[in-house]
Design an enzyme around this catalytic site. Structure first.
Site, PDB file in Angstrom:
ATOM      1  N   SER A 197       4.354  -6.862   7.468  1.00 24.81           N
ATOM      2  CA  SER A 197       5.022  -5.125   8.152  1.00 24.81           C
ATOM      3  C   SER A 197       6.429  -5.109   8.345  1.00 24.81           C
ATOM      4  O   SER A 197       6.253  -6.454   9.741  1.00 24.81           O
ATOM      5  CB  SER A 197       3.803  -4.274   8.344  1.00 24.81           C
ATOM      6  OG  SER A 197       3.097  -5.063   7.725  1.00 24.81           O
ATOM      7  N   ASP A 244       1.060  -1.267   0.122  1.00 29.39           N
ATOM      8  CA  ASP A 244       0.209   0.323  -0.315  1.00 29.39           C
ATOM      9  C   ASP A 244       0.314   1.365   0.125  1.00 29.39           C
ATOM     10  O   ASP A 244       0.536   2.717   0.066  1.00 29.39           O
ATOM     11  CB  ASP A 244      -1.223  -0.178   1.217  1.00 29.39           C
ATOM     12  CG  ASP A 244       0.242   0.245   2.413  1.00 29.39           C
ATOM     13  OD1 ASP A 244       1.064   0.453   2.489  1.00 29.39           O
ATOM     14  OD2 ASP A 244      -1.365   0.341   3.439  1.00 29.39           O
ATOM     15  N   ASP A 245       2.303   0.866   0.016  1.00 34.45           N
ATOM     16  CA  ASP A 245       2.461   1.987  -0.193  1.00 34.45           C
ATOM     17  C   ASP A 245       3.844   2.602  -1.297  1.00 34.45           C
ATOM     18  O   ASP A 245       4.685   3.113  -1.339  1.00 34.45           O
ATOM     19  CB  ASP A 245       4.456   1.647   0.309  1.00 34.45           C
ATOM     20  CG  ASP A 245       4.059   1.880   2.129  1.00 34.45           C
ATOM     21  OD1 ASP A 245       3.087   2.314   2.667  1.00 34.45           O
ATOM     22  OD2 ASP A 245       4.282   0.041   2.896  1.00 34.45           O
ATOM     23  N   ASN A 250       5.358  -3.504   4.268  1.00 35.22           N
ATOM     24  CA  ASN A 250       4.803  -1.782   4.115  1.00 35.22           C
ATOM     25  C   ASN A 250       5.605  -1.631   5.277  1.00 35.22           C
ATOM     26  O   ASN A 250       6.718  -2.222   6.018  1.00 35.22           O
ATOM     27  CB  ASN A 250       4.025  -2.683   5.315  1.00 35.22           C
ATOM     28  CG  ASN A 250       2.822  -0.894   5.586  1.00 35.22           C
ATOM     29  OD1 ASN A 250       2.113  -0.504   4.580  1.00 35.22           O
ATOM     30  ND2 ASN A 250       2.470  -0.819   7.039  1.00 35.22           N
ATOM     31  N   SER A 262      -1.479   4.439   2.053  1.00 38.14           N
ATOM     32  CA  SER A 262      -0.859   3.367   3.091  1.00 38.14           C
ATOM     33  C   SER A 262      -2.838   4.324   3.865  1.00 38.14           C
ATOM     34  O   SER A 262      -3.117   5.004   4.231  1.00 38.14           O
ATOM     35  CB  SER A 262       0.349   4.477   4.457  1.00 38.14           C
ATOM     36  OG  SER A 262       0.098   3.741   5.905  1.00 38.14           O
TER      37      SER A 262
END
Length: 335
Positions: free
Chosen positions: A168, A33-34, A136, A65
């Site tokens: 993450s 999501d970055d 992440n 994010s």
């Protein structure tokens, strides 16, 4: 009972994680999501490929994010296939001069679905063997998973029956170029162990089951792998809405650190952060454990220095015992 057995089986398969064997080649769709530009996702793709796996990267073009399960339905979206020869794609508009109505963000779920439904079909003619979401830039722990784009993408893969792993790392992975390869090495070990213990003809993980993996800040001196529950602890933080974001020094310090990472010196960053936050409404973080200090909660364990592995699934159904208690309180409704 079946779900409990599947989770126990998953943990059993991982018990020998330090005694890994080379894995067979898997077809993997990689997202985050970055954005597709982060060092973490690039290193993840590089190391997975160097270990024999076939990888399609399909990630948002811009940072997304905290978007959780967000999707832009029935709205056209840009797909950048300029790196298709490298099996890399990004989803989402990048022209910020567009009006709000014409601009479509490529959320993590949208990016992953492109990878599953379009890119994977074009390359393999079928769904991938595994989805990896991450790594992440920042841990996703406890209740914070509910709004995580990393977990949002993972969950949509699980609902499609595709084994999926969210991974993450500490926030230091956003500024330290050597962290990406170290995090990817952790994932390679986990995948190798799962593959080495996979029963013939079965998927990498039990049906609709995934993993939430988190690495600690000091990955060079971690305390080992620990099987954890997701729990409630978000890693020692809780969210709050502020009428004045600048009134919270931890928020100011966090913004200063981001600006320094972007190239400002300390003094410039402090001035800029004050201008950006003072008197402004918004959501920030405060210290807190959401009432959860259990040593088996991932938010506690990762802060203590462990690499945590929590078993997750794509089912939002509450446990039957809790559901029954709730239904008793609704008894008498004209159903």
């Amino acid at each position: 009972m079946k779900r409990k057995l599947s989770i126990f089986t998953t943990l059993f398969l991982l018990q020998g994680i330090l005694l890994t064997n080379p894995a067979n080649a898997l077809n993997i769709v990689l997202t985050n999501d970055d954005s597709w530009a982060t060092n973490n996702i690039k290193e993840m793709k590089r190391l997975l490929e160097s270990n024999g796996h076939e990888v399609i990267m399909s990630a948002p073009c811009l940072g997304q994010s905290g978007k959780g399960g967000a999707v832009n339905f029935f709205k056209s979206v840009n797909v950048d296939d300029s790196k298709a020869a490298e099996n890399e794609y990004c989803v989402g508009d990048t022209d910020t001069t567009k009006t709000y109505e014409d601009f479509t963000e490529g959320t993590p779920i949208m990016a992953l679905l492109y990878g599953i439904d379009v890119a994977a079909q074009a390359r393999w003619g079928k769904a991938p063997d595994l989805v990896i979401s991450g790594a992440n830039e920042g841990n996703n722990l406890g209740y914070m998973n509910n709004n995580s784009g990393t977990l949002g993408a993972t969950m949509i893969a699980l609902t499609r029956g595709i084994p999926a792993i969210a991974v993450s790392a500490s926030e230091n992975s956003a500024s330290s170029d050597d962290q990406g390869a170290k995090i990817a090495a952790v994932m390679v070990k986990i995948i190798d162990m799962l593959e080495a213990n996979r029963p013939n003809g079965e998927p990498l993980l039990p049906a609709y089951t995934g993993l939430n993996v988190n690495t600690p800040e000091d990955l060079d001196n971690h305390l080992g792998y620990k099987f954890t529950d997701v729990g409630w602890n978000g890693g020692g933080i809780e969210m709050r809405f502020y009428e004045d974001l600048g009134s919270n020094q931890s928020i100011v310090d966090y913004m200063v650190s981001i600006l320094v990472q972007q190239g400002m010196n300390e003094t410039q960053a402090e001035i800029a952060a004050a201008a950006m936050l003072a008197g402004k409404n918004g959501v920030g973080f405060v210290s807190g454990d959401a009432g959860d200090s259990d040593s088996h909660s991932e938010g506690v364990a990762v802060k203590n220095g462990y690499i945590t592995i929590s078993t997750i699934d794509g089912n939002v159904q509450a446990a039957r015992a809790k559901a029954a208690l709730t239904e008793q309180r609704l008894d008498g409704l004209n159903l």
